[in-house]
Design a protein around this motif. Sequence first.
Motif, short mmCIF file in Angstrom:
data_model
loop_
_atom_site.label_atom_id
_atom_site.label_comp_id
_atom_site.label_asym_id
_atom_site.label_seq_id
_atom_site.Cartn_x
_atom_site.Cartn_y
_atom_site.Cartn_z
N LEU A 45 37.95 47.05 49.01
CA LEU A 45 37.79 45.87 48.43
C LEU A 45 39.40 45.60 47.56
CD1 LEU A 45 34.63 45.05 46.19
CD2 LEU A 45 36.68 43.45 46.52
N LEU A 46 39.82 46.72 47.16
CA LEU A 46 41.04 46.62 46.59
C LEU A 46 42.32 46.31 47.58
CD1 LEU A 46 41.04 49.31 43.89
CD2 LEU A 46 40.96 47.08 43.65
N ASP A 47 41.94 46.90 48.84
CA ASP A 47 42.83 46.81 50.05
C ASP A 47 42.86 45.17 50.23
OD1 ASP A 47 43.44 49.39 50.08
OD2 ASP A 47 42.05 49.69 51.89
N SER A 48 41.60 44.69 50.37
CA SER A 48 41.57 43.06 50.39
C SER A 48 42.46 42.32 49.30
CB SER A 48 40.08 42.46 50.64
OG SER A 48 39.41 43.19 51.74
N ASN A 79 34.70 34.65 46.30
CA ASN A 79 34.40 34.53 47.59
C ASN A 79 35.01 34.86 48.98
OD1 ASN A 79 31.71 33.81 46.89
ND2 ASN A 79 32.12 31.77 47.03
N GLU A 80 36.48 34.64 48.83
CA GLU A 80 37.21 34.96 49.67
C GLU A 80 37.60 36.67 49.85
OE1 GLU A 80 39.99 31.00 50.33
OE2 GLU A 80 40.42 32.38 48.59
N LEU A 81 37.54 36.97 48.80
CA LEU A 81 37.68 38.49 48.59
C LEU A 81 36.49 39.21 49.45
CD1 LEU A 81 38.73 39.37 45.05
CD2 LEU A 81 39.53 40.31 47.03
N ILE A 82 35.36 38.72 49.02
CA ILE A 82 33.96 39.22 49.57
C ILE A 82 34.06 39.01 51.09
CG2 ILE A 82 31.70 38.85 49.79
CD1 ILE A 82 31.91 37.95 46.86
N GLN A 83 34.44 37.96 51.71
CA GLN A 83 34.62 37.73 52.85
C GLN A 83 35.54 38.65 53.60
OE1 GLN A 83 35.43 33.59 53.66
NE2 GLN A 83 33.49 33.64 54.94
N HIS A 84 36.59 38.68 53.07
CA HIS A 84 37.74 39.45 53.70
C HIS A 84 37.40 40.95 53.59
CE1 HIS A 84 41.81 41.43 53.89
NE2 HIS A 84 42.19 40.24 54.59
N ALA A 85 36.91 41.55 52.62
CA ALA A 85 36.37 42.86 52.78
C ALA A 85 35.02 43.20 53.36
CB ALA A 85 36.19 43.27 51.03
N ALA A 97 42.27 46.69 38.24
CA ALA A 97 42.01 47.78 38.95
C ALA A 97 43.23 47.94 40.09
CB ALA A 97 40.71 47.86 39.79
N LEU A 98 43.50 46.81 40.58
CA LEU A 98 44.41 47.04 41.60
C LEU A 98 46.00 47.34 40.93
CD1 LEU A 98 45.78 46.49 44.54
CD2 LEU A 98 45.81 43.76 43.62
N VAL A 99 45.99 46.77 39.95
CA VAL A 99 47.45 47.27 39.14
C VAL A 99 47.52 48.58 38.82
CG1 VAL A 99 48.85 46.83 36.78
CG2 VAL A 99 47.89 44.89 38.15
#
Lengths: 234, 234
Positions: free
Chosen positions: A15-18, A34-40, A60-62
């Motif tokens: 998820l963080l990669d996405s 939603n785009e995050l969810i889809q991409h992951a 979390a990404l930072v």
Amino acid sequence: MARQIKSAEQRRGELLDSAQALFFERGYDKTTVNELIQHAGLSKGGFYHHFTSKEEVLEALVERLASASMAQLSDVMESPDLDALARLNAFLSRARKMKVEQVPQMRGLFETLFQPGNQVLYHRINTASMAVVTPLLARIIEQGRQEGRFDVPDAHLAAETILQLGAASYRTVARAMNAAGTDEADTAADELDQALRFQGVVVDRILGLADGSVDYVEDGFSRAIVGALAAPSQ
Amino acid sequence: MARQIKSAEQRRGELLDSAQALFFERGYDKTTVNELIQHAGLSKGGFYHHFTSKEEVLEALVERLASASMAQLSDVMESPDLDALARLNAFLSRARKMKVEQVPQMRGLFETLFQPGNQVLYHRINTASMAVVTPLLARIIEQGRQEGRFDVPDAHLAAETILQLGAASYRTVARAMNAAGTDEADTAADELDQALRFQGVVVDRILGLADGSVDYVEDGFSRAIVGALAAPSQ
């Protein structure tokens, strides 16, 4: 066909990669949950198992990016033959180098964080990143205290205070963001330079060192940053 | 019956009066925009003519409170016979006195600002209040530069940096809020005291003064603040 079983930790990492890919490419504002969810390739439930909001994903990404940067500094942290000032200066020099290198790809994030009204998100992100960096900086300062070269009553409070100084230049950096690529870019870079040089003197003094001991900024750094901010993100 | 015609400025002021009354009495979190509107005797349209959100009302209220506090310091600012250090110490002493006095009635606000998840709102409010205080502090520092007693390259950056130091103790103050009125209160007060004393040394050093020149905190201040936080708001 064997279904791959992934651990919760793995899914969170993906998820963080996405998030990293989308936030960097499209920008944070232009990416939806939603785009995050889809991409992951996750379900909505899968997403909300790990995070309650897009802001939390960014936090979390930072944290992950800051930890990766700090891992790259392990040679500076571990090298046995550096006194505290040499270690601090090497640490700051490498941190600046990483910043200049990372800014172009991270432009999509920075644009969001330095937009009017987003100072609140910036502070959340700044806190997450400070939590990662503070212990390392405190270790260097404690070394300087042990060596009797840094005259400061508390290494941890000193580290926190020094890292907090960056937040004081929020408005200056925001102006530089807006000026990047325009006629105002040089003026904005000079202003950023002045703010950073002032911060450098404050760091010297917090550590009980003569002005100019800590290499907090170098010639050309502010122009390099403003130049990198002007470059298109892709 | 003559209908009273009020100016936009008057209505805005009344809205802030209502916000102050409700935020102080019930707490910021427990006051809704509708209650604000009702209390001020405004229409919804009237409210949204002045403000886009409850956060924005709080921001304007904090600005007004900070301006009122600064107005109370005009004698300290104008008194012709104070050198810069005496003026700075008088300014800080009066500011602390006002804080201890105001904390009990402002508890409903503080509770919100120091609750987990509200750091973002805190930073917004802190920025609004800093905008009011920075020019006054910069004037005092500039006086010290003119007198040749303060050794600091830039009065405005120094003022910003010094005021920003307060934000560095956010976590400590948040812990003190939670500890107020419990067995942990003394420990929390001691920790706050340590953080403030460290900030005091940083202020001395930013201004190029010997440690202990600036009276940034006094014995009993942290305990008075934690005590005041524990008192019920009404």
